[in-house]
Design an enzyme around this catalytic site. Structure first.
Site, PDB file in Angstrom:
ATOM      1  N   ASP A 142       1.227  -1.297   0.052  1.00 52.10           N
ATOM      2  CA  ASP A 142      -0.158  -0.111  -0.232  1.00 52.10           C
ATOM      3  C   ASP A 142       0.561   1.264  -0.431  1.00 52.10           C
ATOM      4  OD1 ASP A 142      -2.321   1.804   0.074  1.00 52.10           O
ATOM      5  OD2 ASP A 142      -1.775   1.833   2.347  1.00 52.10           O
ATOM      6  N   TYR A 301      -7.277   2.426   7.173  1.00 57.48           N
ATOM      7  CA  TYR A 301      -8.536   2.134   6.329  1.00 57.48           C
ATOM      8  C   TYR A 301      -9.690   2.174   6.308  1.00 57.48           C
ATOM      9  CZ  TYR A 301      -4.273   3.297   3.022  1.00 57.48           C
ATOM     10  OH  TYR A 301      -3.584   3.679   2.249  1.00 57.48           O
ATOM     11  N   GLU A 548       4.613  10.328   3.383  1.00 58.73           N
ATOM     12  CA  GLU A 548       4.681   8.057   2.690  1.00 58.73           C
ATOM     13  C   GLU A 548       3.472   8.592   2.047  1.00 58.73           C
ATOM     14  OE1 GLU A 548       3.267   4.275   4.718  1.00 58.73           O
ATOM     15  OE2 GLU A 548       2.746   5.943   5.831  1.00 58.73           O
TER      16      GLU A 548
END
Length: 596
Positions: A142, A301, A548
């Site tokens: 991810d 998430y 990030e």
């Protein structure tokens, strides 16, 4: 003698003369042969003079030889071609943004992955979990960790597919069509492994591979450890869900959209459509969120609702199959109400991995603009179209729905961290909607009494992407490897640890995590989380809210870049409707009879 001679000659002249004799008599003085006879050539349909025929034939042959000589000279003499115009900045950034997905691949890497510091990883995913015992190899990590979050990964694949469906010609011109299709297929191949894709009925979906929760003690996992994906030796648990409508809806959207991208590969496209149908049916029947409180997905998430995925997934399945039952569902007013289409709120108009309503509204507005299916869909489609117009108004700087930094970055997440992923999604939707309007021969739209042109909307998209590319107060690019100044301490395990033949353990990589030196490996194309609401940015590896990157963020970036890149060619109006049958709108029912 003389008299007899004359009488003899008169007698001779009284005889009939032949042609030769007549020619002697008619010959001019000094010309014993007489006048030359004119010669002709019989060509069948016409008779022409032999002289004219020879002159014409010689002229044709001469001209042919001259043309041949000229062509020979042109081919043999060196000549210079005018070089093609240099690619624009959006296309240059696009090349790099796509490379981020190569760096995020999990599993056995393809031969031409072109990221030298990456290698095969996650080769035992799924089979190493005793509760699953099947291969979940592949897909994408991810962000800066090695977790495969299937919810945002599916959204990323949907976004990439949508951009290819609309702008395949632009991808082709940029030389990136095969690349982006390979990226999508890498994702969808993995998603097909996360459920029983050959079945018509399922009872579970894999939601995540790897673990990130560090609150339960110093147990090695993907967030506690700082290691290259290739060196992982700790357990990677698989998280399955049995009632996850949101995840099922998003995965269905991803597979359905990809089936349109790969429509020329009939077998694969049908496999994707079948999987999408199965997932959507499961999501509708087994209601629930994939991220209940306390679960690992809820920490990173968390999905707030599944109603938006029903509208979003239903719309994509309609385009992929042409089955009107999906359109009836996607346009059901009750579903739209549950998804938040009518009550607004601070996040109304914010398109993200969590909330797909805005994307669905734009997608269904496309249907009304180009096909206009009429009754019984017209009322809700008109509503979605109007709402889309209002959302586009809210993006413009003339309105106060959302704040902006002094440098011009829209604050769609209201000053919270990681703003860029939301800005690129808005840039994509606004540029795309402006192309929709132009393709429908509509020069603009109204915001209240004021009319705004499509150029205004496209201008908003450009300001946001230009900010990311370096037109900001810090004069730095937020895409790694693009421009002269960009983040060098990206929060990314693989990029921060050198590929030097040394295998670092769980904590062995901490020295690279905590180092103040730039990353030894450049993760080209990664769009970092972005600046704060004051345009400030701290290029610090451990501050993930600044440095990030994520799959979902880069997918929105790619979509926005391709929409803005190159010549203004517009969208492909028809490909998305390939499976949609001809529409013959049903006339509305007659009004009720008048009663006095």
């Amino acid at each position: 003698m003389l008299v007899r001679s004359v009488e003899y000659d008169r007698a001779a002249l009284s005889r009939q003369l032949d042609e030769t004799q007549q020619s002697w008599l008619l010959a001019a003085p000094g010309d014993p042969s007489g006048k030359k006879k004119k010669r002709y050539v019989d060509l069948g349909c016409v008779v022409v003079s032999r002289k004219l025929f020879l002159w014409t034939l010689g002229s044709v042959l001469g001209v042919g030889l001259l043309i041949g000589l000229i062509m020979l000279i042109v081919k043999t003499v060196p000549h210079r071609h005018r070089p093609p115009p240099p690619p624009d900045e959006y296309t240059l950034a696009l090349h790099k943004a796509l490379m981020f997905f190569n760096a995020q691949r999990s599993g056995p890497l393809p031969k031409h992955n072109n990221v030298s510091w990456r290698g095969n990883s996650g080769m035992k995913d799924g089979v190493s979990d005793d509760a699953v015992r099947r291969s979940l190899v592949g897909g994408y990590y991810d962000a800066g960790d090695a977790i495969k979050f299937n919810f945002p990964m599916s959204f990323a694949m949907t976004m990439l597919s949508w951009s290819v469906i609309e702008y395949s010609d632009k991808y082709e011109a940029a030389g990136e069509l095969d690349h982006v299709k390979g990226i999508i297929k890498w994702g969808t191949d993995y998603l097909l492994k996360t459920f029983n894709s050959s079945a018509d009925i399922i009872d579970r979906i894999v939601a995540q591979v790897g673990q990130g929760d560090t609150s339960k003690g110093p147990n090695p996992n993907d967030h506690y450890c700082w290691v290259r994906p290739e060196d992982i030796d700790y357990p990677r648990p698989v998280y399955e869900c049995h009632s996850c409508s949101d995840l099922a809806g998003e995965m269905a959207a991803a597979l359905a959209a990809a089936s349109i991208v790969f429509k020329d590969s009939k077998t694969y496209s049908e496999k994707l459509v079948h999987g999408a149908r199965t997932l959507f049916k499961y999501g509708r029947e087994q209601r629930g969120r994939y991220s209940p409180g306390g679960s690992d997905p809820s920490l990173f998430y968390n999905s707030t609702s599944y109603w938006d995925e029903f509208v979003w997934g239903g719309a994509w399945l309609y385009f992929a199959t042409g089955n009107s039952s999906y359109l009836q569902l996607a346009t059901a007013p009750g579903l739209a109400k549950h998804a938040g289409a009518f009550w607004g709120g601070p996040d109304y108009g914010v398109f993200s991995w969590d909330n797909k309503l805005t994307g669905a509204q734009v997608l269904l507005s496309r249907l009304r603009l180009f096909l206009s299916p009429g009754y019984p869909y017209e009322e809700i489609l008109r509503t979605f179209h109007n709402q889309t117009g209002n959302i586009m108004c809210s993006y413009l700087p003339y309105f106060t729905s959302f704040n902006r930094t002094k440098g011009g970055l829209i604050q769609l997440n209201h000053g919270r961290p990681q703003p860029l992923q939301y800005a690129v999604n808005a840039a994509f939707l606004s540029s795309l909607f402006s192309d929709y309007l132009e393709a429908a021969d509509t020069p603009g739209w109204y915001c209240g009494p004021n009319f705004y042109s499509t150029d205004t909307l496209r201008g908003f998209a450009k300001t946001q992407i230009d900010y990311i590319l370096g037109n900001n107060p810090r004069k730095m690019s937020y895409i790694v490897g693009y421009g002269k100044r960009y983040p060098k301490h990206v929060h990314h395990r693989g990029a921060s640890i050198p590929k030097n033949g040394v295998r670092y353990g769980c904590k062995g990589g901490y020295k690279w995590r905590d180092s103040t030196r730039p990353n030894p490996n450049t993760i080209v194309g990664a769009m970092v989380a972005g600046p704060d609401r004051h345009d400030g940015f701290r290029d610090v590896r451990m501050n993930y809210n600044y440095t990030e990157p994520t799959l979902a963020g880069n997918a929105g970036l790619v979509a926005a870049l391709i929409s803005l890149s190159g010549v203004k060619t517009g969208v492909d109006k028809n490909t998305i409707f390939s499976a949609v049958p001809p529409m013959f709108p049903t006339p509305p029912p007659p009004p009720a009879s008048w009663k006095p």
